[in-house]
Design a protein around this motif. Sequence first.
Motif, mmCIF file in Angstrom:
data_model
loop_
_atom_site.group_PDB
_atom_site.id
_atom_site.type_symbol
_atom_site.label_atom_id
_atom_site.label_comp_id
_atom_site.label_asym_id
_atom_site.label_seq_id
_atom_site.Cartn_x
_atom_site.Cartn_y
_atom_site.Cartn_z
ATOM 1 N N ASN A 230 3.032 17.130 -9.515
ATOM 2 C CA ASN A 230 1.763 16.425 -9.333
ATOM 3 C C ASN A 230 2.024 15.083 -8.654
ATOM 4 O O ASN A 230 2.549 14.161 -9.277
ATOM 5 N N LEU A 231 1.640 14.963 -7.397
ATOM 6 C CA LEU A 231 1.868 13.717 -6.667
ATOM 7 C C LEU A 231 1.049 12.560 -7.233
ATOM 8 O O LEU A 231 1.394 11.392 -7.025
ATOM 9 N N ASP A 232 -0.021 12.860 -7.955
ATOM 10 C CA ASP A 232 -0.825 11.797 -8.561
ATOM 11 C C ASP A 232 -0.103 11.115 -9.714
ATOM 12 O O ASP A 232 -0.533 10.050 -10.166
ATOM 13 N N THR B 212 0.851 -1.186 0.000
ATOM 14 C CA THR B 212 0.000 0.000 0.000
ATOM 15 C C THR B 212 0.887 1.236 0.000
ATOM 16 O O THR B 212 2.054 1.199 0.415
ATOM 17 N N MET B 213 0.309 2.325 -0.489
ATOM 18 C CA MET B 213 1.040 3.590 -0.549
ATOM 19 C C MET B 213 0.081 4.718 -0.157
ATOM 20 O O MET B 213 -1.072 4.725 -0.577
ATOM 21 N N ASP B 214 0.567 5.647 0.651
ATOM 22 C CA ASP B 214 -0.243 6.781 1.067
ATOM 23 C C ASP B 214 0.633 8.024 1.025
ATOM 24 O O ASP B 214 1.802 7.989 1.443
ATOM 25 N N ILE B 215 0.086 9.142 0.505
ATOM 26 C CA ILE B 215 0.833 10.395 0.434
ATOM 27 C C ILE B 215 -0.010 11.503 1.054
ATOM 28 O O ILE B 215 -1.168 11.690 0.690
ATOM 29 N N ILE C 272 -0.920 -0.195 -3.966
ATOM 30 C CA ILE C 272 -2.245 0.396 -4.063
ATOM 31 C C ILE C 272 -2.320 1.609 -3.147
ATOM 32 O O ILE C 272 -2.022 1.521 -1.953
ATOM 33 N N ARG C 273 -2.709 2.731 -3.741
ATOM 34 C CA ARG C 273 -2.810 3.949 -2.952
ATOM 35 C C ARG C 273 -4.081 3.912 -2.114
ATOM 36 O O ARG C 273 -5.176 3.666 -2.622
ATOM 37 N N LYS C 274 -3.965 4.155 -0.836
ATOM 38 C CA LYS C 274 -5.110 4.091 0.066
ATOM 39 C C LYS C 274 -6.163 5.131 -0.320
ATOM 40 O O LYS C 274 -5.848 6.229 -0.781
ATOM 41 N N GLY C 275 -7.440 4.733 -0.136
ATOM 42 C CA GLY C 275 -8.535 5.624 -0.471
ATOM 43 C C GLY C 275 -9.783 5.275 0.307
ATOM 44 O O GLY C 275 -9.799 4.356 1.141
ATOM 45 N N ASP C 276 -10.874 5.992 0.017
ATOM 46 C CA ASP C 276 -12.114 5.835 0.770
ATOM 47 C C ASP C 276 -13.080 4.842 0.140
ATOM 48 O O ASP C 276 -13.891 4.236 0.838
ATOM 49 N N LYS C 277 -13.028 4.687 -1.198
ATOM 50 C CA LYS C 277 -13.995 3.843 -1.881
ATOM 51 C C LYS C 277 -13.328 2.998 -2.952
ATOM 52 O O LYS C 277 -12.319 3.398 -3.543
ATOM 53 N N PRO D 72 -9.133 0.102 -2.124
ATOM 54 C CA PRO D 72 -8.056 0.806 -1.428
ATOM 55 C C PRO D 72 -8.347 1.032 0.049
ATOM 56 O O PRO D 72 -7.648 1.820 0.694
ATOM 57 N N THR D 73 -9.377 0.362 0.583
ATOM 58 C CA THR D 73 -9.796 0.576 1.969
ATOM 59 C C THR D 73 -9.284 -0.540 2.872
ATOM 60 O O THR D 73 -8.760 -1.548 2.400
#
Length: 572
Positions: free
Chosen positions: A239-241, A135-138, A263-268, A294-295
């Motif tokens: 752009n970090l994206d 996982t990856m989070d920024i 996988i970049r962490k996310g809400d949905k 990503p949850t």
Amino acid sequence: MRKLILSATMLLMTFALQAQTFVSTTPGSRNVLVEEFTGVSCQYCPLGHKAVDFTLKSFPGRAFAINIHQGVFASQFSTQWGNALANQAGVQGYPSATVNRHAFSSGTIQIDPGQSYPCAQQMMEQEAKVNVAATMDIDPATRLMVVRVEVYYPGNGPGDINMLNVALVQNNVLGNQTGGSQYYPENMVNGQYRHMHILRHLLTGQWGDTIHDVRAGSFFTKEYAYVVPRQIGDLAVDNLDDLSVLVFVCQDRKEVLNVCEAIRKGDKAYIAYGDKGGYECSLDYHPYVCVVNPTDRPVSDLRFEIDGTNVVRHKTISPYTADTVQVASYSIADMPAAHGQYGETVSVRLAGYTTGGSQVNVSDNALSVDYAHVDVYTAEGPLTLSIKYDSYPQEVTFTLAGLADCQYYYRVEGADGDAGRTVDYTLSPATAGLYRLKLVDVGADGLNGTVTVADAAHNTLFSRSGRDLMVWDNYYFNITTPGTDGPIGTVVGIDEPATQPAEWNVWPNPVSDVLHIPEGPEIRRVDVLDLSGRVQATSADGEVNVSALPAGLYILRVVTAEGVMVKKIIKQ
């Protein structure tokens, strides 16, 4: 460049299996890492980019790339890690590449980027020795990136130690590229070249972090923290994206055992991509989408809107993982037998799912999936295939496969003496029926002239410029008259090895003695093949005994009244 080291996030952590969170513990197939050695001032490097991009598109979610700008042509985007990687690969010219750092011939791991497609296909037919997930989070405000990696060994890993590598790559960089508009014009954006997969940093250092315990059942995890600078070398990181992280495990410094994208962490959950689905010896297509979760909770009961119709797919996707979901089925058998181009498109939207006992709705998550796009020709045989070769005929191969029996009738590679010549090949399969023609140019630089196929009366069925030839695999010929040439070998290649229909499950898998095939269409033959295509066991019904086979990965091929089903099985 600045690296943030936190005692809580840079500690090596080795846990018992019960601490595992999201990496799979089930044996699976090997993914592919293509490392391409390139440069902005390299005239022919866009050909390499085109070939590697084709490989990634052909195997979505299974093949990944790192572009290493290094050497005399790297006037921009160069990296401190490049020289050591190039020296290990034995790079002699540009562009060059490696696929899983594997030596395919001559003891060297360097290949032409155009060979990435067949080399990747060969690698993905092998069982993975290790599973890896990340996982990856920024944080956009602080630019702090946190990457968590999990590694699991379903069986004993190779060697005494393995090396874990975490690579940061940057995408969608617009700039100059010598030869870009000439050799890869479709990659030009408003007069600028779009650079992808550029290696920016190795969070694990030049050769990675050591994994000492590679025994079956062992689990390894590590977390990395890195503050992304606003500029790395001569390249701004605005752009970090546009950043992605690839994680791979090597045996020592070379052979890449498996690879994944963090996988970049996310809400949905969301749809990442879609593709056609389908098999080498079948006219059936199973368009699918890849759903990313990503949850930190499993998602299930996926609700889709497919061509305006609401459907539910009862599939569970674990936290921080992705999986493919079949959305439709289609067969060319429903099409007319005359000449024609056929194709279908399905519109897919993920509308929602269930997680933690609650319904979650999703919006703005739709795409169209093109599938079954083929050219079909009905003709009296024998056919004549004409190829005008360039200076490298040995880079071009073609096959003709029978769809009724899953057999190759021709498998031909251009000869050195064919350079600059037009060569005619007679295609005269012994049985009338439907055949698939596939042409591949591993050099990715096309041919000098046209490629044509004519019928017995010398009428041209199709003619196409060989200059855009890389892989053509959508030509089917319904040959109405029997010929003289019998089959030469079994077809085992799987076009979409990651997209077997979830509804088709054999059991048990892994298997030790008898394998059972579920009820369905009338079974005409069951074959178990090794990865070189040799039949190792066969049956005429829904069971096949594999007890005498050595342990390993095999291909199960079931020929039914409605087509051919192909699936990978593991003999334990």
